[in-house]
Design a protein around this motif. Structure first.
Motif, PDB file in Angstrom:
ATOM      1  N   ALA A 288      17.747  60.925  40.211  1.00 35.36           N
ATOM      2  CA  ALA A 288      17.767  59.546  40.324  1.00 35.36           C
ATOM      3  C   ALA A 288      18.698  58.737  39.452  1.00 35.36           C
ATOM      4  O   ALA A 288      19.086  57.694  40.152  1.00 35.36           O
ATOM      5  N   ALA A 289      19.236  59.229  38.377  1.00 33.00           N
ATOM      6  CA  ALA A 289      19.905  58.677  37.584  1.00 33.00           C
ATOM      7  C   ALA A 289      21.438  58.671  38.455  1.00 33.00           C
ATOM      8  O   ALA A 289      22.084  57.843  38.208  1.00 33.00           O
ATOM      9  N   LEU A 290      21.932  59.884  39.015  1.00 28.74           N
ATOM     10  CA  LEU A 290      23.053  60.220  39.650  1.00 28.74           C
ATOM     11  C   LEU A 290      23.233  59.118  40.690  1.00 28.74           C
ATOM     12  O   LEU A 290      24.024  58.442  40.917  1.00 28.74           O
ATOM     13  N   ILE A 291      22.148  58.962  41.791  1.00 28.46           N
ATOM     14  CA  ILE A 291      22.182  57.954  42.752  1.00 28.46           C
ATOM     15  C   ILE A 291      22.395  56.699  42.452  1.00 28.46           C
ATOM     16  O   ILE A 291      23.024  55.954  43.112  1.00 28.46           O
ATOM     17  N   ALA A 292      21.463  56.356  41.270  1.00 25.01           N
ATOM     18  CA  ALA A 292      21.598  54.972  40.819  1.00 25.01           C
ATOM     19  C   ALA A 292      22.908  54.581  40.249  1.00 25.01           C
ATOM     20  O   ALA A 292      23.382  53.343  40.656  1.00 25.01           O
TER      21      ALA A 292
ATOM     22  N   LEU B  59      25.515  55.773  41.291  1.00 29.03           N
ATOM     23  CA  LEU B  59      26.623  55.670  42.774  1.00 29.03           C
ATOM     24  C   LEU B  59      26.326  54.613  43.540  1.00 29.03           C
ATOM     25  O   LEU B  59      26.604  54.356  44.519  1.00 29.03           O
ATOM     26  N   GLY B  60      25.114  53.813  43.123  1.00 27.21           N
ATOM     27  CA  GLY B  60      24.863  52.507  43.904  1.00 27.21           C
ATOM     28  C   GLY B  60      23.929  52.940  45.087  1.00 27.21           C
ATOM     29  O   GLY B  60      24.045  52.173  45.881  1.00 27.21           O
ATOM     30  N   LEU B  61      23.353  53.929  45.158  1.00 24.43           N
ATOM     31  CA  LEU B  61      22.456  54.336  46.317  1.00 24.43           C
ATOM     32  C   LEU B  61      20.936  54.353  45.795  1.00 24.43           C
ATOM     33  O   LEU B  61      20.683  54.333  44.737  1.00 24.43           O
ATOM     34  N   SER B  62      20.070  54.500  46.854  1.00 22.08           N
ATOM     35  CA  SER B  62      18.735  54.329  46.759  1.00 22.08           C
ATOM     36  C   SER B  62      18.195  55.921  47.189  1.00 22.08           C
ATOM     37  O   SER B  62      18.828  56.461  47.814  1.00 22.08           O
ATOM     38  N   ALA B  63      17.070  56.350  46.757  1.00 22.03           N
ATOM     39  CA  ALA B  63      16.322  57.434  47.047  1.00 22.03           C
ATOM     40  C   ALA B  63      16.085  57.373  48.556  1.00 22.03           C
ATOM     41  O   ALA B  63      16.403  58.553  49.210  1.00 22.03           O
TER      42      ALA B  63
ATOM     43  N   THR C  32      23.690  58.549  30.423  1.00 23.39           N
ATOM     44  CA  THR C  32      22.760  58.541  31.406  1.00 23.39           C
ATOM     45  C   THR C  32      22.195  59.667  31.397  1.00 23.39           C
ATOM     46  O   THR C  32      22.716  61.026  30.853  1.00 23.39           O
ATOM     47  N   GLU C  33      21.257  60.179  32.361  1.00 20.43           N
ATOM     48  CA  GLU C  33      20.737  61.550  32.817  1.00 20.43           C
ATOM     49  C   GLU C  33      21.257  62.412  33.958  1.00 20.43           C
ATOM     50  O   GLU C  33      20.719  62.888  34.530  1.00 20.43           O
ATOM     51  N   ALA C  34      22.334  61.542  34.406  1.00 28.58           N
ATOM     52  CA  ALA C  34      22.878  62.018  35.681  1.00 28.58           C
ATOM     53  C   ALA C  34      23.425  63.339  35.751  1.00 28.58           C
ATOM     54  O   ALA C  34      23.829  63.952  36.606  1.00 28.58           O
ATOM     55  N   CYS C  35      23.835  63.915  34.422  1.00 29.29           N
ATOM     56  CA  CYS C  35      24.634  65.114  34.352  1.00 29.29           C
ATOM     57  C   CYS C  35      26.011  65.189  35.143  1.00 29.29           C
ATOM     58  O   CYS C  35      26.241  66.021  35.843  1.00 29.29           O
ATOM     59  N   VAL C  36      26.646  64.191  34.637  1.00 27.15           N
ATOM     60  CA  VAL C  36      28.050  64.185  35.243  1.00 27.15           C
ATOM     61  C   VAL C  36      29.068  64.098  34.043  1.00 27.15           C
ATOM     62  O   VAL C  36      28.977  63.447  33.053  1.00 27.15           O
TER      63      VAL C  36
ATOM     64  N   GLY D  34      25.634  68.038  37.742  1.00 24.46           N
ATOM     65  CA  GLY D  34      24.602  69.038  37.561  1.00 24.46           C
ATOM     66  C   GLY D  34      23.349  68.370  37.788  1.00 24.46           C
ATOM     67  O   GLY D  34      22.184  68.745  36.781  1.00 24.46           O
ATOM     68  N   ALA D  35      22.856  67.317  38.787  1.00 21.72           N
ATOM     69  CA  ALA D  35      21.803  66.756  38.785  1.00 21.72           C
ATOM     70  C   ALA D  35      20.545  67.458  39.616  1.00 21.72           C
ATOM     71  O   ALA D  35      20.113  67.084  40.516  1.00 21.72           O
TER      72      ALA D  35
END
Length: 360
Positions: free
Chosen positions: A250-254, A256-260, A297-301, A242-243
């Motif tokens: 930003a916390a989610l993709i970080a 997952l090892g991804l960049s913006a 984290t703030e990724a909402c997972v 729910g990000a």
């Protein structure tokens, strides 16, 4: 003392929203008497489905409304009640001689709560139906499910309970407040079509601004956004993502090892590809591994839990979200300051004379 302590409510036994509403009102402290059909009256209209949970906190009173003596004593009970709730098809209570006009003559302060699928009036008022039919007509069902599949019924949460029972509870509470002020009750007509349509208010606003596409599964909150949906994990279990806000994304993709740059959030044209990429990443680990990975984290997972798992989750255990023995069940909600809403067991069946004596 509970918030509704001292208030008396008559519940005419049924299934679905009226039973749930009776449970909620009893959980909040109202003295609810559930009038059920006696053996002498014939086969019950409904089976006792879910009664070990949904009938908690109140006593059953068996009545035979074909018996003039029982009918008269039910009217006596209604004469001392603050509210009445029923969920029969339009006209049934009138044919039983217990419609709003007769009851208000006996008790001018009575709030008469009625919940049906289609409402008391309208071209379809007398037609049969169930939750899935009511939310279909309100526009709610069309928005649920995958884009390439038929709409998926969301259990009976939106029509029966959200649009029906909770609207009935709100209406009855409002009516009782008004009756305390004015000395006069009201009839509350809670229709599941009306209530489920009301629950879609945000999406009506989105639509008016051109922010809602009626193609299912293509929008921000219906699974269309790759950052607001569920994903299968390596063990076949799922996580909910729910990000919505950029910081959370930003916390989610970080995590997952991804960049913006690799995964822009609001490029809707790229959402299908991003769905696929996220699916592949989440499939590489088990659900509980991802839960631990994103914890703090703030990724909402969060993990998607089964009912049995939910009862054991540390947060739910700490709050007492589930309670009861031997049947584990959701505890009453919401919470009130200085008042614990404990799960109350179903009370013993009373006779009409015992009920009248208790309420005299």
């Amino acid at each position: 003392m509970k918030p509704l302590s001292g208030l008396r409510i008559i519940e005419f036994d049924g299934l679905g929203p009226v039973t749930f509403a009776g449970m909620v009102l009893a959980d909040m402290g109202a003295e609810v008497l559930r009038l059920s059909r006696s053996a002498a009256a014939g086969t019950p209209v409904f089976a006792d489905v879910g009664g070990e949970v949904l009938h908690r906190g109140r006593a059953a009173v068996e009545v035979n409304l074909k018996d003039p003596s029982d009918h008269a004593r039910v009217l006596d009970l209604i004469g001392t009640a603050d509210a009445l709730i029923e969920g029969f098809r339009p006209g049934v209570m009138e044919r039983l001689g217990l419609g709003p006009d007769i009851c208000s003559e006996r008790n001018i302060r009575l709030v008469y709560g009625r919940v049906t699928g289609w409402g008391q009036k309208g071209p379809m008022a007398d037609q049969v139906g169930h939750d899935i039919n009511y939310i279909a007509l309100s526009g709610a069902l069309h928005a649920l499910g995958e884009p390439d599949r038929p709409p998926r019924a969301p259990l009976n949460l939106i029509g029966d309970y959200g649009g029906g029972a909770m609207m009935l509870v709100a209406g009855v509470l409002a009516g009782m407040l008004e009756a305390q002020r004015t000395g006069t009750g009201r009839v509350v007509d809670a229709a599941m079509t009306d209530g489920s349509a009301l629950l879609m208010s945000l999406f009506s606003a989105f639509s008016a601004r051109g922010l809602w596409n009626e193609a299912r599964g293509t929008n921000l909150l219906d699974g269309g956004a790759p950052f607001y949906r569920c994903y299968a994990c390596g063990d076949g279990k799922h996580v909910a993502v729910g990000a919505l806000e950029p910081r959370f994304y930003a916390a989610l993709i970080a995590g997952l090892g991804l960049s913006a740059n690799e995964a822009p959030q609001f490029d809707m044209a790229d959402w299908p590809a991003l769905h696929t990429r996220f699916e592949g990443l989440f499939a590489t680990r088990d659900r509980d591994d991802w839960t631990a990975h994103f914890a703090g984290t703030e990724a909402c997972v969060t993990p998607v839990l089964t009912l049995s798992e939910a009862a054991l989750h540390p947060h739910n255990v700490a709050r007492g979200t589930f309670a009861g023995s031997p049947v584990i069940q959701p505890a009453p909600a919401p919470r009130f300051t200085h008042n614990a809403l404990d799960v109350m067991p179903q009370r013993p069946t009373l006779s009409l004379d015992e009920a009248l004596s208790a309420w005299s």
